[in-house]
Design an enzyme around this catalytic site. Structure first.
Site, mmCIF file in Angstrom:
data_model
loop_
_atom_site.group_PDB
_atom_site.id
_atom_site.type_symbol
_atom_site.label_atom_id
_atom_site.label_comp_id
_atom_site.label_asym_id
_atom_site.label_seq_id
_atom_site.Cartn_x
_atom_site.Cartn_y
_atom_site.Cartn_z
ATOM 1 N N CYS A 16 42.981 39.928 49.466
ATOM 2 C CA CYS A 16 44.085 39.592 50.376
ATOM 3 C C CYS A 16 44.844 40.829 50.861
ATOM 4 C CB CYS A 16 45.042 38.611 49.722
ATOM 5 S SG CYS A 16 45.686 39.153 48.118
ATOM 6 N N HIS B 110 52.004 40.230 52.323
ATOM 7 C CA HIS B 110 51.748 41.567 51.789
ATOM 8 C C HIS B 110 52.062 42.610 52.861
ATOM 9 C CE1 HIS B 110 50.146 39.695 48.370
ATOM 10 N NE2 HIS B 110 48.859 39.954 48.483
#
Length: 362
Positions: free
Chosen positions: A158, A251
């Site tokens: 990810c 993120h």
């Protein structure tokens, strides 16, 4: 696409599995018909199996609440009910590899969110806007497995989704050195602030295995198919540092990059123009989950931010900002993406759409 595919989710009760369930609720190509999890959940309704652990901000879809959860280990039973499955199990890597291979050999294609097969030579690890051509290795994988339909395809880690997409369109211009510091949300660990109160007002400067993935997985993504395997590229080096921060979803990465000696370096304006106009195979095919604009550049000095950008284009776009010259590298910038959408379940759904559009699920 006229055809609708029957799909299942293996590992349906976990956080990523729950995200798959929400994404498939109204999908135009995929009909969620089967949910599977560990033996502890098998035989229960999905609502009973998940109980108070539902972690999504939207309610559990009514269509799945009474669906009976199957035992993921009963491969033939699960595989017989679907055209393919999404896999998001929480098990040891060798156990995951074995389970995914069993489904593939049962002629049930697997689109996996797990890392267990990411470095299997003939398993494509695909970001559809970047290396869609890697799905061609499936022919070699099927030959090894002895299957006609079955195969395993995976999405990448990810955290890569926050910065590899921004590096990719510049790589042909000579980027050969990258430093990426990622600041990663707690949902990447399958947690919420309710289940992980220790993360409130806290930063953890270590995420097990994450830095190795961040440094090595892009090399396979940028690699080439040679015979019956994908060979990693050796024309770029990446070093990273991965930090867990008190953010629910999204993120962020601080990125530094340099170009090869002797090449003409693009200007800031040229790089922004390249980012703003870049698109890939996902956009060319107009896949249902693909963002219209893959890379969004923000000129404001305090953007991108998690709260304002993580859900951009249904959480499938990548946001970039603060591009400027650096004193040690050539340039530096900041970027971010939604880790459980673009980075996990959403990225896997987009990969499945690519595989369907290119005929690999037929």
């Amino acid at each position: 696409m006229d055809k609708q595919y029957k799909v299942g989710v293996v590992g349906a009760t976990g956080m990523v599995g729950q995200r798959f369930v929400t994404l498939l609720e109204n999908h135009p190509w995929f009909k969620l018909t089967t949910l599977a999890a560990s033996g502890r959940s098998a035989g229960k309704t999905y609502a009973e199996a998940v109980g108070s652990r539902w972690a999504m901000t939207t309610p559990m879809p009514e269509s799945v609440k009474k669906m009976v959860v199957l035992d993921a280990a009963k491969v033939e039973e699960v595989a017989s009910q679907v055209d393919f499955i999404f896999c998001a199990v929480d098990m040891k890597k060798d156990e995951i590899r074995d389970l995914e291979d069993r489904y593939a050999k049962a002629e049930c294609p697997i689109v996996s969110n797990n890392s267990a097969h990411r470095f299997t030579d003939d398993v494509p690890m695909v970001i559809p806007e970047i290396n869609a051509d890697h799905i061609k290795i499936i022919d070699a994988q099927r030959k090894r497995l002895g299957t006609k339909r079955g195969f395993v395809a995976v999405k990448s880690n990810c955290s890569l989704q926050s910065y590899v997409p921004a590096i990719h369109p510049l790589k042909a211009l000579g980027v050969d050195k990258v430093l990426a510091c990622t600041y990663q949300a707690i949902s990447g660990a399958g947690k919420t602030f309710k289940t992980w109160p220790e993360m409130v007002d806290n930063v953890i400067p270590y995420i097990g295995g994450e830095e190795e993935k961040s440094e090595q997985e892009p090399l396979k993504i940028w690699g080439k198919i040679e015979g019956d395997k994908i060979v990693k590229t050796d024309d770029i080096s990446i070093t990273s540092q991965c930090i867990r921060v008190p953010v629910s979803d999204g993120h962020t990465a601080a990125v530094f990059m340099s170009f090869k000696d002797g090449v003409k370096k693009p200007t800031v304006e040229e790089i922004i123009d390249i980012w703003s106009n870049y698109s890939g195979r996902a956009q060319e095919l107009d896949l249902p989950s693909a963002p219209k604009h893959f890379l969004h550049y923000f000129t404001e000095p305090d953007r991108p931010q998690i709260k304002s950008e993580r859900n951009l284009e249904n959480g499938m776009a990548v946001s970039v900002g603060r591009l400027r010259p650096d004193t040690q590298y050539d340039y530096k910038f900041v970027c971010m993406s939604h880790n459980t959408l673009r980075g996990a379940a959403g990225g896997a759904v987009l990969l499945a759409e690519l595989l369907c559009a290119e005929g690999y699920m037929d």
